[in-house]
Enzyme design. Structure first.
Site, short mmCIF file in Angstrom:
data_model
loop_
_atom_site.label_atom_id
_atom_site.label_comp_id
_atom_site.label_asym_id
_atom_site.label_seq_id
_atom_site.Cartn_x
_atom_site.Cartn_y
_atom_site.Cartn_z
CD GLU A 1 5.93 -1.95 -4.17
OE1 GLU A 1 7.38 -2.05 -4.03
OE2 GLU A 1 5.43 -2.92 -3.48
CB CYS B 1 -3.46 -1.27 -4.23
SG CYS B 1 -3.01 -1.51 -2.47
CD GLU C 1 -6.57 -4.86 -5.21
OE1 GLU C 1 -5.03 -4.21 -5.29
OE2 GLU C 1 -6.49 -5.82 -4.33
CB CYS D 1 -8.35 -2.02 -2.52
SG CYS D 1 -6.80 -1.39 -2.95
N1 THU Z 1 -1.03 -4.67 -2.78
C1 THU Z 1 -2.07 -4.47 -3.91
O1 THU Z 1 -1.57 -4.02 -5.10
N2 THU Z 1 -3.08 -4.87 -3.72
C2 THU Z 1 -3.75 -5.37 -2.47
O2 THU Z 1 -4.81 -5.75 -2.11
C3 THU Z 1 -2.67 -5.69 -1.34
C4 THU Z 1 -1.35 -5.16 -1.62
C5 THU Z 1 0.40 -4.01 -3.16
C6 THU Z 1 0.77 -2.97 -2.43
C7 THU Z 1 2.34 -3.10 -2.51
O3 THU Z 1 2.88 -2.74 -3.58
C8 THU Z 1 2.64 -4.56 -2.36
O4 THU Z 1 1.23 -5.36 -2.67
C9 THU Z 1 2.72 -5.10 -1.08
O5 THU Z 1 2.02 -4.68 0.03
#
Ligand code: THU
Length: 132
Positions: free
Chosen positions: A44, A53, A55, A94
């Protein structure tokens, strides 16, 4: 390839998550058709929108190393400090990004629901993907 093992890779990747703003840590493990694994975690940013994300981090690592053939991705996610209980499906962005690099009918998304392994093809999760 054992999906439980791939999920374990995602759990290990999740330990690296940098998620101080949402407090939600995600790990992903992307499996190539040759059996190599690229792991990713969410990263983040204090300005929020550039947050990555798990993925897409895993996919970027793989693509940038020249990988082109993918078999599956395992994903786990939960609040920091908690064990994942519910399935963590990839977000819409994603799904779309993955769709350009995989075969929609055979590429598997592997998630865990209360310890049980569940798989879906990406095509099931992203019907009518945008095609440029
Ligand atoms: N997030 C992911 O890494 N992958 C997903 O498929 C959904 C959300 C992360 C983004 C953010 O850092 C946190 O989860 C909350 O949304």
């Amino acid at each position: 390839m054992d999906h439980k093992w791939l999920l374990q890779q995602a759990h290990e990747a999740r330990q690296m998550a940098y998620a101080p703003y949402s407090g939600f840590a995600v790990g992903a493990a992307l499996l190539t058709r040759e059996g190599k694994v690229y792991r990713g975690c969410n990263i983040e940013s204090s300005v929020f929108s550039p947050s990555l994300c798990a993925e897409r981090v895993a996919l970027a690592k793989a693509i940038s190393e020249g990988e082109k053939e993918f078999a599956a991705i395992a994903i786990v996610g939960a609040n920091v400090g908690e064990e994942p209980v519910h399935a963590c499906f990839p977000c819409g962005v994603c799904r779309q990004v993955l769709s350009e690099h995989v075969d929609l009918e055979s590429f598997l998304v592997v998630v865990e629901e209360e310890g049980e392994v569940k798989t879906h093809t990406l095509g099931e999760l992203l019907p009518k993907a945008f095609v440029f």
